[in-house]
Design a protein around this motif. Structure first.
Motif, PDB file in Angstrom:
ATOM      1  N   LEU A 191      56.479  64.848  45.970  1.00  0.00           N
ATOM      2  CA  LEU A 191      55.164  66.029  45.508  1.00  0.00           C
ATOM      3  C   LEU A 191      55.602  66.513  44.366  1.00  0.00           C
ATOM      4  O   LEU A 191      56.777  66.943  43.970  1.00  0.00           O
ATOM      5  CB  LEU A 191      54.937  67.110  46.720  1.00  0.00           C
ATOM      6  CG  LEU A 191      54.477  66.391  48.023  1.00  0.00           C
ATOM      7  CD1 LEU A 191      54.378  67.337  49.298  1.00  0.00           C
ATOM      8  CD2 LEU A 191      53.032  65.627  47.842  1.00  0.00           C
ATOM      9  N   ASP A 192      54.549  67.217  43.611  1.00  0.00           N
ATOM     10  CA  ASP A 192      54.811  67.940  42.296  1.00  0.00           C
ATOM     11  C   ASP A 192      55.527  69.497  42.593  1.00  0.00           C
ATOM     12  O   ASP A 192      54.842  70.258  43.230  1.00  0.00           O
ATOM     13  CB  ASP A 192      53.608  68.343  41.633  1.00  0.00           C
ATOM     14  CG  ASP A 192      53.908  68.924  39.879  1.00  0.00           C
ATOM     15  OD1 ASP A 192      54.991  69.230  39.829  1.00  0.00           O
ATOM     16  OD2 ASP A 192      53.042  68.563  39.297  1.00  0.00           O
ATOM     17  N   PRO A 193      56.914  69.624  42.423  1.00  0.00           N
ATOM     18  CA  PRO A 193      57.426  70.826  42.680  1.00  0.00           C
ATOM     19  C   PRO A 193      57.023  72.057  42.140  1.00  0.00           C
ATOM     20  O   PRO A 193      57.304  73.372  42.332  1.00  0.00           O
ATOM     21  CB  PRO A 193      58.801  70.659  42.471  1.00  0.00           C
ATOM     22  CG  PRO A 193      59.062  69.470  41.321  1.00  0.00           C
ATOM     23  CD  PRO A 193      57.967  68.577  41.540  1.00  0.00           C
ATOM     24  N   GLU A 194      56.118  71.986  40.964  1.00  0.00           N
ATOM     25  CA  GLU A 194      55.518  72.687  40.163  1.00  0.00           C
ATOM     26  C   GLU A 194      53.972  73.310  40.376  1.00  0.00           C
ATOM     27  O   GLU A 194      53.425  74.048  39.841  1.00  0.00           O
ATOM     28  CB  GLU A 194      55.622  72.644  38.630  1.00  0.00           C
ATOM     29  CG  GLU A 194      57.096  72.369  38.140  1.00  0.00           C
ATOM     30  CD  GLU A 194      58.086  73.457  38.575  1.00  0.00           C
ATOM     31  OE1 GLU A 194      57.658  74.519  38.427  1.00  0.00           O
ATOM     32  OE2 GLU A 194      59.449  73.135  38.705  1.00  0.00           O
ATOM     33  N   LYS A 195      53.559  72.552  41.475  1.00  0.00           N
ATOM     34  CA  LYS A 195      52.149  72.736  41.788  1.00  0.00           C
ATOM     35  C   LYS A 195      52.119  73.241  43.281  1.00  0.00           C
ATOM     36  O   LYS A 195      51.757  72.328  44.129  1.00  0.00           O
ATOM     37  CB  LYS A 195      51.371  71.594  41.406  1.00  0.00           C
ATOM     38  CG  LYS A 195      51.011  71.375  40.087  1.00  0.00           C
ATOM     39  CD  LYS A 195      50.103  70.409  39.784  1.00  0.00           C
ATOM     40  CE  LYS A 195      49.949  70.351  38.231  1.00  0.00           C
ATOM     41  NZ  LYS A 195      48.886  69.052  37.975  1.00  0.00           N
ATOM     42  N   PRO A 196      52.445  74.262  43.649  1.00  0.00           N
ATOM     43  CA  PRO A 196      52.365  74.677  45.137  1.00  0.00           C
ATOM     44  C   PRO A 196      50.930  74.838  45.625  1.00  0.00           C
ATOM     45  O   PRO A 196      50.089  74.965  44.998  1.00  0.00           O
ATOM     46  CB  PRO A 196      52.947  76.133  45.394  1.00  0.00           C
ATOM     47  CG  PRO A 196      52.670  76.567  43.715  1.00  0.00           C
ATOM     48  CD  PRO A 196      52.896  75.401  42.925  1.00  0.00           C
ATOM     49  N   PRO A 197      50.913  74.412  47.002  1.00  0.00           N
ATOM     50  CA  PRO A 197      49.319  74.332  47.490  1.00  0.00           C
ATOM     51  C   PRO A 197      48.307  75.782  47.335  1.00  0.00           C
ATOM     52  O   PRO A 197      49.292  76.771  47.162  1.00  0.00           O
ATOM     53  CB  PRO A 197      49.378  74.035  48.953  1.00  0.00           C
ATOM     54  CG  PRO A 197      51.034  74.630  49.211  1.00  0.00           C
ATOM     55  CD  PRO A 197      51.893  74.365  48.048  1.00  0.00           C
ATOM     56  N   THR A 198      47.634  75.735  46.904  1.00  0.00           N
ATOM     57  CA  THR A 198      46.724  77.089  46.663  1.00  0.00           C
ATOM     58  C   THR A 198      45.514  77.209  47.897  1.00  0.00           C
ATOM     59  O   THR A 198      44.915  78.280  47.949  1.00  0.00           O
ATOM     60  CB  THR A 198      45.937  77.208  45.616  1.00  0.00           C
ATOM     61  OG1 THR A 198      45.009  75.891  45.336  1.00  0.00           O
ATOM     62  CG2 THR A 198      46.921  77.142  44.382  1.00  0.00           C
ATOM     63  N   THR A 199      45.165  75.976  48.840  1.00  0.00           N
ATOM     64  CA  THR A 199      44.217  76.219  49.784  1.00  0.00           C
ATOM     65  C   THR A 199      44.975  75.831  51.198  1.00  0.00           C
ATOM     66  O   THR A 199      45.885  75.129  51.168  1.00  0.00           O
ATOM     67  CB  THR A 199      43.061  75.107  49.445  1.00  0.00           C
ATOM     68  OG1 THR A 199      43.626  73.870  49.623  1.00  0.00           O
ATOM     69  CG2 THR A 199      42.595  75.369  47.999  1.00  0.00           C
ATOM     70  N   TRP A 200      44.280  76.027  52.123  1.00  0.00           N
ATOM     71  CA  TRP A 200      44.651  75.745  53.350  1.00  0.00           C
ATOM     72  C   TRP A 200      44.704  74.123  53.466  1.00  0.00           C
ATOM     73  O   TRP A 200      45.790  73.555  54.187  1.00  0.00           O
ATOM     74  CB  TRP A 200      43.726  76.196  54.650  1.00  0.00           C
ATOM     75  CG  TRP A 200      43.672  77.738  54.906  1.00  0.00           C
ATOM     76  CD1 TRP A 200      44.361  78.674  53.985  1.00  0.00           C
ATOM     77  CD2 TRP A 200      43.126  78.295  55.945  1.00  0.00           C
ATOM     78  NE1 TRP A 200      44.407  79.548  54.519  1.00  0.00           N
ATOM     79  CE2 TRP A 200      43.474  79.709  55.855  1.00  0.00           C
ATOM     80  CE3 TRP A 200      42.403  77.927  57.042  1.00  0.00           C
ATOM     81  CZ2 TRP A 200      43.211  80.685  56.682  1.00  0.00           C
ATOM     82  CZ3 TRP A 200      42.044  78.677  57.858  1.00  0.00           C
ATOM     83  CH2 TRP A 200      42.443  80.385  57.756  1.00  0.00           C
ATOM     84  N   ASP A 201      43.765  73.478  53.220  1.00  0.00           N
ATOM     85  CA  ASP A 201      43.975  71.850  53.000  1.00  0.00           C
ATOM     86  C   ASP A 201      45.111  71.314  52.231  1.00  0.00           C
ATOM     87  O   ASP A 201      45.700  70.332  52.710  1.00  0.00           O
ATOM     88  CB  ASP A 201      42.517  71.415  52.221  1.00  0.00           C
ATOM     89  CG  ASP A 201      41.373  71.455  53.443  1.00  0.00           C
ATOM     90  OD1 ASP A 201      41.523  71.958  54.664  1.00  0.00           O
ATOM     91  OD2 ASP A 201      40.271  71.466  52.873  1.00  0.00           O
ATOM     92  N   GLU A 202      45.272  72.072  51.181  1.00  0.00           N
ATOM     93  CA  GLU A 202      46.357  71.648  50.362  1.00  0.00           C
ATOM     94  C   GLU A 202      47.902  71.814  51.152  1.00  0.00           C
ATOM     95  O   GLU A 202      48.555  71.014  51.107  1.00  0.00           O
ATOM     96  CB  GLU A 202      46.340  72.279  49.027  1.00  0.00           C
ATOM     97  CG  GLU A 202      45.214  71.704  48.122  1.00  0.00           C
ATOM     98  CD  GLU A 202      45.096  72.380  46.875  1.00  0.00           C
ATOM     99  OE1 GLU A 202      44.234  72.091  45.705  1.00  0.00           O
ATOM    100  OE2 GLU A 202      46.016  73.323  46.620  1.00  0.00           O
TER     101      GLU A 202
END
Length: 520
Positions: A191-202
Motif C-alpha cells: 500500500l502507498d505509505p503516503e496516502k492514509p485512508p480518509t473514508t471508512w471503506d478505505e
C-alpha cells in the motif's frame, strides 16, 4: 470548616477532546528514570539561609512534566533557581497520583500544604477554593502574564471564582482522536505509505489487505480494549468515528439539547462499523484485553498498521519506537470529510497557591517567570507531548521535536472547536456535578465502556447495542434530573437549562457572544 473536617469532594468535568493534564499516559511526558519523587523538600521548608535572603518556595505535583531530572519541569526549575540565586529557590516534588492524592489530603488536614500544589484527582478548583485552601493570583501576577495565553483561557466558574483568578490552563487544546499509521507496515503490504485512508471503506480495505499479507503476524488495527472508561481503546475508537457523523453527540452528552445521547445513530453506526472490522479479522485478537501502553508498543513494533488514539500517543510511540516511520492523519469518516472534535480552553484543574503559604508573593513570581512562562513551555513543547496554552510558542517550528509535529499542530488547528461549558453559563452547576460524581456519572453501571466491550466480545448480542445504550441514556438523564432537583431544592439557582445550549453551532467556536445570547 475545620482542618480536621476537610474533605476533597470529587468533581470531574466531561470534555470530549479535553483530557485533564497529568492523567497517566494521556498526561504530560515522563522520562524513563523511574523516579518516584523528585526533590526532598516538604511543605514545612521555608528559608534556606539564616539571614532569610533566599526564600524557598515548595511545589508539589503529579504532572509527569515534573518527573525526573531530565523532565521539562525540573529543567525549568533548575534554570529558574540559577537565574534567581539568592532571591528564590524552588523545590519541586513529583509524586504519582496515588501517592500525591493521599499526601495532599494529609497536608490539607494538618494545614501544611506546600506553597504551590496541584488539584488532586476527582476534585476541581471551585471545591478547593470553597474550602479555603487557595489564594487568588490577583496582585501576585501581572495582567501582562494573563494576556500571553490563548483566548478564553480564564473563565468565571472554571478557574476564575467570584472574579478572582486561581490557576491557568496547563496545556493548549488537546486532540483526543488521531489516526496513527505505520508507514513501514503499509509499504510491506503493498500500500502507498503516503496516502492514509480518509473514508471508512478505505480504512476497512487497507486493514483487510494488511491482515491478509500479514499471515497471522501483522493485522490492520490494534487498540487498548482492556482499559475502562474514557481510556478504553474501544470507547476512543467509537467516539473518534462518531465525530465524523454527528460531532455534538459523539461524546455521549449533547450540549445543544442538554441530554445524554449515547444511543445516537452516530455512536451506534460507529460501533457497528467496528464490529465489521472484527468480523473481517482485521483487528489484532489480543486488542480486547490489551492496555493502551501495550497496544502502543505492538503498533510501534509493526504488529498493526493503524491505531486510533489521542495526542499523547505520538510522543509515546516516538519514545518507545524511535525508528518507526510514523504517520498522522485525520480519523477516517464515512464520506471523507474532516471530523470535528471539541475542547474547552479554561481548565477546572491546575496549580494553586496555598492559602497557608508564607511566601505567596514569591510563589506568584515563580508562576509568572517559571512554571507558567516561556521558560517552561518552550521545553514542554519540545518534549512533544502536547500544545501549550501560548500560541506564539506553538507556532515556533524551531521547538518542534520531530517532523511529525507539524502535522500534529495542523490537525489540532483544523479539527478542534470550542464547545459550550455549563460552568461558564452558571458556575453553580458545579454543585450538580459534585452530586453526580462527574458528568459521566460513574456510579451508574454498567458504564458506557462496559456496554461496548460486552457486545464487542460477544457477551451481548450485537442487536442489543441500541437498546442497551438507550437504557443507559435513560438512567443518565434521570440521574442529572435528580441531581439538579436535589441541589436546587437546597436553595441553589440551577436548572436543566444551564446544561442546554440551543444556539450551539458545532462547526464554529462557541464564544462569549454566544453565551450572552442565551436567556438568563
Amino acid at each position: 470548616m475545620s482542618k480536621r473536617g476537610f474533605q476533597l469532594t470529587g468533581v470531574i468535568l466531561l470534555g470530549a477532546s479535553v483530557a485533564l493534564a497529568g492523567c497517566s499516559d494521556s498526561g504530560n511526558k515522563a522520562d524513563d528514570t523511574g523516579n518516584k519523587a523528585t526533590g526532598t523538600t516538604n511543605a514545612g521548608t521555608k528559608n534556606a539561609g539564616a539571614d532569610g535572603g533566599e526564600t524557598v518556595v515548595t511545589l508539589w505535583g503529579a504532572s509527569d512534566f515534573l518527573k525526573g531530572d531530565a523532565s521539562p519541569g525540573q529543567q525549568m526549575v533548575k534554570e529558574f533557581n540559577e537565574q534567581n540565586k539568592g532571591h528564590i529557590r524552588v523545590e519541586a516534588r513529583y509524586m504519582p497520583w496515588s501517592e500525591y492524592n493521599t499526601a495532599v489530603q494529609a497536608a490539607a488536614t494538618s494545614g501544611e500544604l506546600p506553597d504551590i500544589f496541584q488539584t488532586p484527582q476527582d476534585t476541581d478548583i471551585r471545591t478547593i477554593v470553597s474550602n479555603g485552601w487557595a489564594l487568588p493570583y490577583d496582585g501576585l501576577v501581572s495582567e501582562d502574564w494573563k494576556k500571553q495565553f490563548t483566548a478564553a483561557s480564564f473563565a468565571e466558574g472554571v478557574n476564575v471564582i467570584d472574579g478572582k483568578t486561581y490557576s491557568w490552563p496547563l496545556t493548549g487544546p488537546q486532540l483526543g482522536s488521531i489516526l496513527y499509521y505505520n508507514k513501514g507496515v503499509l509499504k510491506a503490504a503493498g500500500l502507498d505509505p503516503e496516502k492514509p485512508p480518509t473514508t471508512w471503506d478505505e480504512l476497512r480495505a487497507a486493514a483487510k489487505t494488511v491482515t491478509e499479507k500479514g499471515k497471522g503476524d501483522v493485522f490492520g488495527l490494534v487498540f487498548g480494549g482492556g482499559e475502562k472508561g474514557d481510556s478504553s481503546g474501544i470507547t476512543k475508537f467509537v467516539g473518534s468515528l462518531a465525530g465524523g457523523i454527528d460531532p455534538q453527540a459523539a461524546s455521549g452528552f449533547d450540549y445543544k439539547t442538554g441530554r445524554y445521547e449515547y444511543s445516537s445513530s452516530a455512536i451506534v453506526d460507529s460501533f457497528n462499523y467496528l464490529t465489521q472490522l472484527k468480523a473481517d479479522g482485521s483487528i489484532l485478537p489480543s486488542s480486547y484485553t490489551l492496555k493502551s501502553t501495550e497496544a502502543s508498543a505492538l503498533f510501534g513494533q509493526g504488529t498493526a498498521a493503524f491505531l486510533i488514539d489521542g495526542r499523547a500517543r505520538m510522543w509515546i510511540v516516538k519514545r518507545d519506537s524511535p525508528d518507526i516511520q510514523l504517520g498522522l492523519a485525520s480519523v477516517p469518516t464515512k464520506d471523507g470529510s474532516k471530523p470535528t472534535y471539541f475542547y474547552v480552553s479554561s481548565d477546572p484543574s491546575g496549580y494553586l497557591i496555598s492559602s497557608s503559604s508564607k511566601h505567596a508573593k514569591e510563589a506568584g513570581e515563580f508562576i509568572e517567570k517559571g512554571l507558567a512562562s516561556p521558560l517552561f513551555y518552550e521545553k514542554y513543547l519540545h518534549s512533544g507531548v502536547a500544545l501549550t496554552p501560548i500560541a506564539t510558542i506553538n507556532e515556533n517550528k524551531s521547538l518542534y521535536p520531530y517532523p511529525e509535529f507539524d502535522t500534529f499542530l495542523q490537525l489540532h488547528q483544523s479539527e478542534l472547536k470550542l464547545r459550550p461549558d455549563n460552568a461558564i453559563r452558571n458556575p453553580q452547576t458545579a454543585k450538580v456535578i459534585v452530586e453526580m460524581g462527574s458528568l459521566t456519572q460513574p456510579k451508574i453501571k454498567p458504564a458506557y465502556s462496559d456496554i461496548l466491550q460486552s457486545v464487542l466480545i460477544g457477551a451481548q448480542s450485537e442487536k442489543d447495542i441500541a437498546k442497551l445504550l438507550q437504557a443507559y441514556d435513560e438512567k443518565l438523564n434521570k440521574g442529572l434530573d435528580d441531581a439538579i432537583a436535589k441541589v436546587s431544592g437546597a436553595g441553589t439557582n440551577v436548572s436543566r437549562d444551564d446544561f442546554t445550549f440551543p444556539n450551539w453551532d458545532a462547526s464554529k467556536d462557541y464564544t462569549q457572544d454566544d453565551y450572552k445570547q442565551l436567556k438568563p
